[in-house]
Scaffold this active site. Structure first.
Site, PDB file in Angstrom:
ATOM      1  N   CYS A 157      30.276 -24.509  -8.412  1.00  0.00           N
ATOM      2  CA  CYS A 157      31.165 -23.437  -8.086  1.00  0.00           C
ATOM      3  C   CYS A 157      32.201 -23.569  -9.171  1.00  0.00           C
ATOM      4  CB  CYS A 157      31.363 -23.336  -6.522  1.00  0.00           C
ATOM      5  SG  CYS A 157      30.285 -23.202  -5.342  1.00  0.00           S
ATOM      6  N   ASP A 205      45.015 -26.385  -3.976  1.00  0.00           N
ATOM      7  CA  ASP A 205      43.608 -26.609  -3.429  1.00  0.00           C
ATOM      8  C   ASP A 205      43.572 -27.861  -3.168  1.00  0.00           C
ATOM      9  OD1 ASP A 205      40.926 -27.010  -3.106  1.00  0.00           O
ATOM     10  OD2 ASP A 205      40.171 -25.678  -4.804  1.00  0.00           O
ATOM     11  N   GLN A 247      39.521 -31.489  -2.503  1.00  0.00           N
ATOM     12  CA  GLN A 247      38.962 -33.089  -2.639  1.00  0.00           C
ATOM     13  C   GLN A 247      39.978 -33.893  -2.440  1.00  0.00           C
ATOM     14  OE1 GLN A 247      35.806 -33.271  -3.193  1.00  0.00           O
ATOM     15  NE2 GLN A 247      35.008 -31.271  -3.643  1.00  0.00           N
ATOM     16  N   LYS A 256      34.769 -31.637   4.392  1.00  0.00           N
ATOM     17  CA  LYS A 256      34.869 -32.543   3.340  1.00  0.00           C
ATOM     18  C   LYS A 256      35.411 -33.742   3.788  1.00  0.00           C
ATOM     19  CE  LYS A 256      34.446 -29.014   0.018  1.00  0.00           C
ATOM     20  NZ  LYS A 256      33.278 -29.106  -0.927  1.00  0.00           N
ATOM     21  N   HIS A 277      37.835 -24.659  -8.943  1.00  0.00           N
ATOM     22  CA  HIS A 277      36.606 -24.182  -8.128  1.00  0.00           C
ATOM     23  C   HIS A 277      36.797 -22.399  -7.912  1.00  0.00           C
ATOM     24  CE1 HIS A 277      34.357 -23.619  -4.491  1.00  0.00           C
ATOM     25  NE2 HIS A 277      33.701 -24.910  -4.891  1.00  0.00           N
TER      26      HIS A 277
HETATM   27  N1  PLP Z   1      37.972 -26.128  -3.867  1.00  0.00           N
HETATM   28  C1  PLP Z   1      37.523 -27.270  -4.326  1.00  0.00           C
HETATM   29  C2  PLP Z   1      38.082 -28.256  -5.524  1.00  0.00           C
HETATM   30  C3  PLP Z   1      35.992 -27.587  -3.578  1.00  0.00           C
HETATM   31  O1  PLP Z   1      35.578 -28.554  -4.382  1.00  0.00           O
HETATM   32  C4  PLP Z   1      35.547 -26.731  -2.910  1.00  0.00           C
HETATM   33  C5  PLP Z   1      34.270 -26.785  -2.323  1.00  0.00           C
HETATM   34  O2  PLP Z   1      33.243 -27.349  -2.965  1.00  0.00           O
HETATM   35  C6  PLP Z   1      36.189 -25.845  -2.404  1.00  0.00           C
HETATM   36  C7  PLP Z   1      37.517 -25.230  -3.096  1.00  0.00           C
HETATM   37  C8  PLP Z   1      35.747 -24.685  -1.228  1.00  0.00           C
HETATM   38  O3  PLP Z   1      35.587 -25.213  -0.138  1.00  0.00           O
HETATM   39  P1  PLP Z   1      34.830 -24.509   1.242  1.00  0.00           P
HETATM   40  O4  PLP Z   1      33.450 -24.013   0.621  1.00  0.00           O
HETATM   41  O5  PLP Z   1      34.824 -25.521   2.415  1.00  0.00           O
HETATM   42  O6  PLP Z   1      35.938 -23.262   1.473  1.00  0.00           O
END
Ligand code: PLP
Length: 419
Positions: free
Chosen positions: A376, A210, A213, A236, A129
């Site tokens: 993203c 990360d 998910q 999430k 992401h």
């Molecule tokens: N990493 C992953 C795999 C994501 O799916 C997301 C959000 O869609 C993020 C990071 C970023 O999360 P946040 O926008 O809550 O900081």
């Protein structure tokens, strides 16, 4: 995730806890298939927010009055709740942030700036992401570190042979840090986090996972995964927006991290010319925290932990398998692996010759919420030769009927564009 069969989730009972799921959109019952973007919130979480503002609202760690003590105790209780959920030894290993994005930026600044120099290699993956790419781009600009990327194979899995070789490299290009997603938000691919961390540590490479998910689907055991840093967002995982955590896998890592944002809360003593800092984790929490959201996140974790993670997984696999069975014959291009067990909850696809925004708009007309766009993850879109996709994501409150509604809506949308 184990595959022992569990007692199925009582989805009807779960749905009654989510007020929004009984609402209508465009005159149709809401079919919410966008939980990978943000999950809906159960009444228990909404009540925790209301309760804080109705009974306990005060700033934390500042005053000695009754409300301030109560707010502080609840806030620190929430930190301890997260520590139990991710199985770390002390609440001090939990830093409150605004979410995954801020958590990764924190590592890149507080750890990266201190420990990485020009020419050092940071290993990332093609499936990450933007939240796990851009902070490292910024670090590359600041420090001159070199970025390398584990490729993604055609079936949506990481090229593990490449990853293993990079993690075993003991030459001058040996990575100093490996930051990667536990589960892709586009492909659904679940990466072998524990094995990758074990290999990285054998070579002295620091790991950043990360977990945006992965955490929504049940407790994540940081001790078992063996990662140095784990980043995630509350929103999430049934919790409120605007709060998340950075889990520091080993307290010793704090000794090699500098403060990255300055202000109230993170200091010990301030003079006009300089300052000294509070102990971690407060050292990394400048300013007034999102206390109500942190406390409501603890309620979300209570909710999640009361459910059987194996049952959640099996439910999501069942929905994903049904979606793949229904969507495959429709002539869509579905990104990622064919195995629903390895991509539980996420199905992103391309409808030939139709822009995902048009697909999503027609589905919305039927009350069906899906995500359309690059998610993203522009480099990953490029890897698969698309600009954008439509993504349906399933969670513990979704039903097989909702998956069927998606397939019917898609069939109708495709028919509309054929005409
Ligand atoms: N990493 C992953 C795999 C994501 O799916 C997301 C959000 O869609 C993020 C990071 C970023 O999360 P946040 O926008 O809550 O900081």
């Amino acid at each position: 995730m184990t595959t022992v069969s569990a007692r199925p989730l009582d989805v009807a009972a779960i749905r009654r806890d989510f007020p929004i799921l009984s609402t209508e959109v465009n005159g149709r019952p809401l079919v919410y298939l966008d939980s990978a973007a943000t999950s809906q919130k159960p009444r228990q979480v909404i009540d925790a927010l209301t309760d804080f503002y109705s009974t306990s609202c005060a700033n934390v760690h500042r005053s000695v009055h009754h409300l301030a003590e109560r707010a502080t105790n609840k806030f620190e209780g929430a930190r301890a709740r997260v520590a139990r959920f991710v199985n770390v030894a002390t609440p001090e290993q939990i830093i409150w942030t605004r979410g995954t994005t801020e958590s990764i930026n924190l590592v890149a600044n507080a750890w990266g700036d201190r420990n990485l120099a020009a020419g050092d290699v940071v290993l990332l993956t093609e499936m990450d992401h933007h939240a796990n790419l851009v902070p490292w781009h910024l670090l590359a600009k600041r420090r001159g570190v070199k970025l390398q990327f584990v490729p993604v194979l055609d079936d949506g899995k990481l090229d593990l042979e490449f990853a293993h070789a990079r993690l075993a490299d003991d030459g001058p290009d040996r990575p100093k840090l490996f930051a990667f997603t536990a589960k892709s938000n586009v492909l659904g691919t679940e990466n072998p986090v524990a094995d990758l961390c074990r290999r990285a540590h054998a070579a002295g490479i620091v790991t950043v996972v990360d977990g945006a998910q992965s955490l929504p689907h049940g407790p994540v055991d940081v001790a078992a995964l063996g990662c140095d840093f784990l980043a995630f967002s509350a929103h999430k995982a049934l919790g409120p927006m605007g709060v998340g955590c950075l889990v520091v896998g080993r307290p010793a890592l704090y000794e090699r991290m500098d403060p990255w944002q300055g202000g109230g809360e993170m200091i010990r003593r301030v003079r006009l010319e300089d300052s000294t800092y509070a102990d971690p984790p407060l050292r990394f929490e400048a300013g007034t925290p999102s206390a109500a959201d942190a406390i409501a996140f603890a309620a979300a974790l209570d909710y999640l932990e009361a459910l059987d993670p194996v049952a959640i997984h099996e439910h999501e696999v069942r929905l994903t398998a049904l979606a793949l069975d229904l969507l495959r014959p429709m002539g869509l291009r579905i990104l990622g692996t064919d195995d629903p067990a390895q991509r539980a909850g996420i199905v992103a696809f391309d409808v030939p010759d139709v822009h995902p925004h048009d697909v999503a708009t027609l589905l919305d007309g039927r009350g069906i919420a899906v995500r359309a766009g690059h998610h993203c993850a522009q480099p990953l879109m490029r890897r698969f030769g698309v600009q954008a996709t439509t993504r349906a994501s399933f969670y513990l409150y979704n039903t097989e009927d909702e998956v069927r509604a998606l397939a019917e809506g898609l069939a109708a949308a495709m028919e509309y564009f054929r005409r």
